[in-house]
Design an enzyme around this catalytic site. Structure first.
Site, PDB file in Angstrom:
ATOM      1  N   ALA A   9       0.879  -1.102   0.038  1.00 60.96           N
ATOM      2  CA  ALA A   9       0.153  -0.041   0.020  1.00 60.96           C
ATOM      3  C   ALA A   9       0.711   1.379  -0.063  1.00 60.96           C
ATOM      4  O   ALA A   9       2.082   1.364   0.478  1.00 60.96           O
ATOM      5  CB  ALA A   9      -0.952   0.008   1.238  1.00 60.96           C
ATOM      6  N   ASP A  10       0.223   2.556  -0.606  1.00 60.00           N
ATOM      7  CA  ASP A  10       0.972   3.574  -0.640  1.00 60.00           C
ATOM      8  C   ASP A  10       0.018   4.691  -0.257  1.00 60.00           C
ATOM      9  O   ASP A  10      -0.990   4.713  -0.998  1.00 60.00           O
ATOM     10  CB  ASP A  10       1.516   3.868  -1.784  1.00 60.00           C
ATOM     11  CG  ASP A  10       2.811   5.111  -1.807  1.00 60.00           C
ATOM     12  OD1 ASP A  10       3.348   5.100  -0.740  1.00 60.00           O
ATOM     13  OD2 ASP A  10       2.882   5.646  -2.551  1.00 60.00           O
ATOM     14  N   THR A  11       0.161   5.314   1.058  1.00 58.17           N
ATOM     15  CA  THR A  11      -0.959   6.210   1.351  1.00 58.17           C
ATOM     16  C   THR A  11      -0.319   7.527   1.111  1.00 58.17           C
ATOM     17  O   THR A  11       0.808   8.034   1.686  1.00 58.17           O
ATOM     18  CB  THR A  11      -1.355   5.957   2.827  1.00 58.17           C
ATOM     19  OG1 THR A  11      -1.657   4.776   2.813  1.00 58.17           O
ATOM     20  CG2 THR A  11      -2.303   6.778   3.359  1.00 58.17           C
TER      21      THR A  11
END
Length: 197
Positions: free
Chosen positions: A69-71
């Site tokens: 994931a990349d937030t």
């Protein structure tokens, strides 16, 4: 039971995944560098980063499911990174005081056994409270905002700066659990399986 691999060094993502499936996963941080990608909108960029992280980690395993994931926090269409310095954190929090922001996560789940790769994004609206300069200074002194996108941690002391959340709260912390659960289901993995506890 399938092997689950979390492609992240984030302690917050580790805690969230543990909430969903217990200790039944291994952590293997990606070495992908996240280079700038001119011309991409924030959502496309976060999806690209999550895909590349998953593929980078997948090279080290021959079976299992890789989750990455990349937030990022968005304000007026601009991505706000981690401030790292107290002055930058203060500046960021002053800018966000009383404003509506977006938290977007690019999420990728890569099934090495079936060669399926599912990438989706999750967006959550967050309304920040009106924060006084005194509150900002006191919060920055705790050190909590320095390594957090947008300079706040909704799951920590920063909770008192967040007035309202519309959408998946866990997305704000860094891993949209509802969407992740749905993707795992599509790959034939239920979080309610025996062993995931």
């Amino acid at each position: 039971m399938r092997r689950i691999i979390l492609a992240s060094a984030s302690p917050r993502r580790k805690e969230l995944l543990k909430q969903l499936i217990g200790d039944n996963f291994v952590v293997c941080p990606s070495s992908y560098e996240e280079p700038p990608q001119p011309g991409m909108n924030p959502e496309e960029l976060l999806l690209k980063h999550s895909v590349e992280k998953a593929r980078d980690v997948a090279k080290h395993f021959d079976s299992g499911i890789v989750i990455s994931a990349d937030t990022s926090v968005l304000y007026n269409g601009e991505i706000l990174g981690k401030p790292h310095l107290p002055e930058k954190a203060k500046e960021m929090l002053e800018k966000l005081s009383g404003k509506k922001i977006q938290v977007i996560t690019g999420l990728t789940v890569l099934d090495l056994d079936s060669a399926q790769e599912i990438s989706e994004s999750e967006s959550t609206n967050v309304w920040m409270a009106n924060i006084s300069k005194e509150q900002i200074s006191a919060y920055v002194r705790t050190g909590e905002p320095l390594d957090k996108a947008g300079a706040f941690a909704a799951q920590g002391k920063g909770a008192v700066l967040v007035e309202k959340v519309e959408g998946d709260f866990f997305n704000v912390v860094g891993l949209p659990l509802f969407r992740l659960g749905k993707i795992l289901e599509r790959l034939g993995v239920s979080v309610f399986e025996e062993g995931f506890s």
